[in-house]
Design a protein around this motif. Sequence first.
Motif, PDB file in Angstrom:
ATOM      1  N   LYS A  26       0.815  -1.213   0.000  1.00  0.00           N
ATOM      2  CA  LYS A  26       0.000   0.000   0.000  1.00  0.00           C
ATOM      3  C   LYS A  26       0.851   1.266   0.000  1.00  0.00           C
ATOM      4  O   LYS A  26       0.303   2.373   0.001  1.00  0.00           O
ATOM      5  CB  LYS A  26      -0.920   0.000   1.225  1.00  0.00           C
ATOM      6  CG  LYS A  26      -1.940  -1.134   1.233  1.00  0.00           C
ATOM      7  CD  LYS A  26      -2.930  -1.014   0.085  1.00  0.00           C
ATOM      8  CE  LYS A  26      -3.978  -2.115   0.144  1.00  0.00           C
ATOM      9  NZ  LYS A  26      -4.943  -2.011  -0.981  1.00  0.00           N
ATOM     10  N   ASP A  27       2.164   1.104  -0.027  1.00  0.00           N
ATOM     11  CA  ASP A  27       3.065   2.258  -0.068  1.00  0.00           C
ATOM     12  C   ASP A  27       2.765   3.274   1.038  1.00  0.00           C
ATOM     13  O   ASP A  27       2.675   4.475   0.804  1.00  0.00           O
ATOM     14  CB  ASP A  27       2.993   2.958  -1.434  1.00  0.00           C
ATOM     15  CG  ASP A  27       3.605   2.100  -2.532  1.00  0.00           C
ATOM     16  OD1 ASP A  27       4.589   1.396  -2.238  1.00  0.00           O
ATOM     17  OD2 ASP A  27       3.098   2.133  -3.657  1.00  0.00           O
ATOM     18  N   PHE A  28       2.593   2.762   2.264  1.00  0.00           N
ATOM     19  CA  PHE A  28       2.420   3.661   3.401  1.00  0.00           C
ATOM     20  C   PHE A  28       3.678   4.499   3.564  1.00  0.00           C
ATOM     21  O   PHE A  28       4.798   4.028   3.346  1.00  0.00           O
ATOM     22  CB  PHE A  28       2.177   2.867   4.687  1.00  0.00           C
ATOM     23  CG  PHE A  28       0.771   2.357   4.835  1.00  0.00           C
ATOM     24  CD1 PHE A  28      -0.236   3.196   5.293  1.00  0.00           C
ATOM     25  CD2 PHE A  28       0.448   1.043   4.511  1.00  0.00           C
ATOM     26  CE1 PHE A  28      -1.532   2.733   5.446  1.00  0.00           C
ATOM     27  CE2 PHE A  28      -0.843   0.572   4.662  1.00  0.00           C
ATOM     28  CZ  PHE A  28      -1.844   1.421   5.131  1.00  0.00           C
ATOM     29  N   SER A  29       3.496   5.745   3.953  1.00  0.00           N
ATOM     30  CA  SER A  29       4.629   6.642   4.177  1.00  0.00           C
ATOM     31  C   SER A  29       4.887   6.801   5.667  1.00  0.00           C
ATOM     32  O   SER A  29       4.022   6.526   6.503  1.00  0.00           O
ATOM     33  CB  SER A  29       4.342   8.019   3.562  1.00  0.00           C
ATOM     34  OG  SER A  29       4.130   7.916   2.170  1.00  0.00           O
ATOM     35  N   LYS A  30       6.082   7.270   5.991  1.00  0.00           N
ATOM     36  CA  LYS A  30       6.440   7.531   7.382  1.00  0.00           C
ATOM     37  C   LYS A  30       5.407   8.452   8.030  1.00  0.00           C
ATOM     38  O   LYS A  30       5.050   9.479   7.470  1.00  0.00           O
ATOM     39  CB  LYS A  30       7.819   8.180   7.445  1.00  0.00           C
ATOM     40  CG  LYS A  30       8.283   8.538   8.839  1.00  0.00           C
ATOM     41  CD  LYS A  30       9.646   9.189   8.802  1.00  0.00           C
ATOM     42  CE  LYS A  30      10.094   9.616  10.195  1.00  0.00           C
ATOM     43  NZ  LYS A  30      11.436  10.259  10.170  1.00  0.00           N
ATOM     44  N   LEU A  60       9.065  -3.493  18.140  1.00  0.00           N
ATOM     45  CA  LEU A  60      10.404  -3.851  18.577  1.00  0.00           C
ATOM     46  C   LEU A  60      11.381  -3.836  17.400  1.00  0.00           C
ATOM     47  O   LEU A  60      12.565  -3.534  17.562  1.00  0.00           O
ATOM     48  CB  LEU A  60      10.393  -5.232  19.241  1.00  0.00           C
ATOM     49  CG  LEU A  60      11.670  -5.681  19.956  1.00  0.00           C
ATOM     50  CD1 LEU A  60      12.079  -4.691  21.029  1.00  0.00           C
ATOM     51  CD2 LEU A  60      11.493  -7.058  20.558  1.00  0.00           C
ATOM     52  N   ALA A  61      10.872  -4.141  16.197  1.00  0.00           N
ATOM     53  CA  ALA A  61      11.693  -4.086  14.982  1.00  0.00           C
ATOM     54  C   ALA A  61      11.839  -2.658  14.469  1.00  0.00           C
ATOM     55  O   ALA A  61      12.426  -2.438  13.414  1.00  0.00           O
ATOM     56  CB  ALA A  61      11.076  -4.970  13.905  1.00  0.00           C
ATOM     57  N   ASP A  62      11.277  -1.697  15.211  1.00  0.00           N
ATOM     58  CA  ASP A  62      11.387  -0.271  14.891  1.00  0.00           C
ATOM     59  C   ASP A  62      10.649   0.107  13.608  1.00  0.00           C
ATOM     60  O   ASP A  62      10.986   1.083  12.949  1.00  0.00           O
ATOM     61  CB  ASP A  62      12.858   0.145  14.795  1.00  0.00           C
ATOM     62  CG  ASP A  62      13.052   1.641  15.065  1.00  0.00           C
ATOM     63  OD1 ASP A  62      12.322   2.176  15.913  1.00  0.00           O
ATOM     64  OD2 ASP A  62      13.920   2.259  14.432  1.00  0.00           O
ATOM     65  N   MET A  63       9.592  -0.657  13.287  1.00  0.00           N
ATOM     66  CA  MET A  63       8.814  -0.371  12.085  1.00  0.00           C
ATOM     67  C   MET A  63       7.629   0.547  12.371  1.00  0.00           C
ATOM     68  O   MET A  63       7.243   1.350  11.523  1.00  0.00           O
ATOM     69  CB  MET A  63       8.286  -1.676  11.467  1.00  0.00           C
ATOM     70  CG  MET A  63       9.357  -2.548  10.833  1.00  0.00           C
ATOM     71  SD  MET A  63      10.173  -1.753   9.429  1.00  0.00           S
ATOM     72  CE  MET A  63       8.776  -1.392   8.382  1.00  0.00           C
ATOM     73  N   ILE A  64       7.048   0.400  13.558  1.00  0.00           N
ATOM     74  CA  ILE A  64       5.853   1.167  13.898  1.00  0.00           C
ATOM     75  C   ILE A  64       5.993   1.794  15.268  1.00  0.00           C
ATOM     76  O   ILE A  64       6.897   1.444  16.043  1.00  0.00           O
ATOM     77  CB  ILE A  64       4.582   0.285  13.871  1.00  0.00           C
ATOM     78  CG1 ILE A  64       4.664  -0.796  14.966  1.00  0.00           C
ATOM     79  CG2 ILE A  64       4.349  -0.317  12.493  1.00  0.00           C
ATOM     80  CD1 ILE A  64       3.354  -1.506  15.209  1.00  0.00           C
ATOM     81  N   GLU A  65       5.081   2.697  15.583  1.00  0.00           N
ATOM     82  CA  GLU A  65       4.999   3.296  16.910  1.00  0.00           C
ATOM     83  C   GLU A  65       3.561   3.152  17.390  1.00  0.00           C
ATOM     84  O   GLU A  65       2.627   3.547  16.696  1.00  0.00           O
ATOM     85  CB  GLU A  65       5.373   4.775  16.871  1.00  0.00           C
ATOM     86  CG  GLU A  65       5.296   5.460  18.231  1.00  0.00           C
ATOM     87  CD  GLU A  65       5.624   6.942  18.161  1.00  0.00           C
ATOM     88  OE1 GLU A  65       5.591   7.591  19.221  1.00  0.00           O
ATOM     89  OE2 GLU A  65       5.885   7.444  17.051  1.00  0.00           O
ATOM     90  N   ILE A  66       3.388   2.566  18.555  1.00  0.00           N
ATOM     91  CA  ILE A  66       2.056   2.399  19.140  1.00  0.00           C
ATOM     92  C   ILE A  66       1.834   3.536  20.122  1.00  0.00           C
ATOM     93  O   ILE A  66       2.551   3.648  21.126  1.00  0.00           O
ATOM     94  CB  ILE A  66       1.915   1.037  19.849  1.00  0.00           C
ATOM     95  CG1 ILE A  66       2.184  -0.108  18.878  1.00  0.00           C
ATOM     96  CG2 ILE A  66       0.523   0.900  20.465  1.00  0.00           C
ATOM     97  CD1 ILE A  66       2.256  -1.479  19.523  1.00  0.00           C
ATOM     98  N   LEU A  74       3.183   4.331  11.276  1.00  0.00           N
ATOM     99  CA  LEU A  74       4.377   3.824  10.616  1.00  0.00           C
ATOM    100  C   LEU A  74       5.567   4.714  10.962  1.00  0.00           C
ATOM    101  O   LEU A  74       5.532   5.922  10.751  1.00  0.00           O
ATOM    102  CB  LEU A  74       4.165   3.781   9.098  1.00  0.00           C
ATOM    103  CG  LEU A  74       5.265   3.085   8.290  1.00  0.00           C
ATOM    104  CD1 LEU A  74       5.366   1.623   8.702  1.00  0.00           C
ATOM    105  CD2 LEU A  74       4.976   3.214   6.800  1.00  0.00           C
ATOM    106  N   LYS A  75       6.608   4.097  11.486  1.00  0.00           N
ATOM    107  CA  LYS A  75       7.785   4.844  11.900  1.00  0.00           C
ATOM    108  C   LYS A  75       8.776   5.026  10.754  1.00  0.00           C
ATOM    109  O   LYS A  75       9.440   6.046  10.637  1.00  0.00           O
ATOM    110  CB  LYS A  75       8.459   4.114  13.069  1.00  0.00           C
ATOM    111  CG  LYS A  75       9.407   4.977  13.881  1.00  0.00           C
ATOM    112  CD  LYS A  75       9.810   4.243  15.153  1.00  0.00           C
ATOM    113  CE  LYS A  75      10.752   5.095  15.993  1.00  0.00           C
ATOM    114  NZ  LYS A  75      11.160   4.363  17.222  1.00  0.00           N
TER     115      LYS A  75
END
Length: 226
Positions: A26-30, A60-66, A74-75
């Motif tokens: 889906k090509d989500f952006s930061k 934990l993989a530094d992909m997202i921020e909750i 999306l981080k």
Amino acid sequence: MIFSSINQNRLYLKVADQILDLIKQKDFSKGDKLPSERILSSELGVSRPTVREAMVALELADMIEIRTASGIYLKHAATKSAKLLIDGGPGPFEILEARQIFEREACALAAKRISDEQLDKLEALLDAMLEENESLSPTEKADEEFHCEIAKASGNSAIYQTVMWLWQLRNESDLVSHFHKQTRMDGIRPIIEDHKKILDALKARDTEKSRAAMDEHLHRVIESLL
């Protein structure tokens, strides 16, 4: 959104991998907000605890921020070759479900076998738990000791060793440790009143009330973490 249904017996890592694929497709952006856990749970055909575990793995993989009470963001934008590299051990909710099964029965057995000295120790641990909850840098050491002491008081060494092992999994897994660290930062602490009910039931030597008190406590923990 188009998802393929995930077989229930697969682990949270499968869910995390599919969410990562969604991010790529889906090509989500930061900074973009991702679908809620409730939506993902429905679309993927898995439980919310499984989705929550997948999200913690991605965090934990530094992909997202909750962000509590806000959502999942999306981080970093995911490259086509991005992969999720993390240990594949049991997730935090899997461990909690296992603890619920073993600890409620341990508590029932302890109601018949616990000594006065062990009851005194649980009373002291309850006080220590309250102090930990009020600390600026809270830990859950007293909570762990409280639960393990009850398992020991069951008089069943197999149950005791299993409960100890489940707590060891909780403490040694990067994923699970990260999850519980985040929940403490969000203000979630061991529930003192629940532990007092467990202790009161044990003092009364009431098997059914002891089992029910432990079962209700761990069910409440699971619900609060969702």
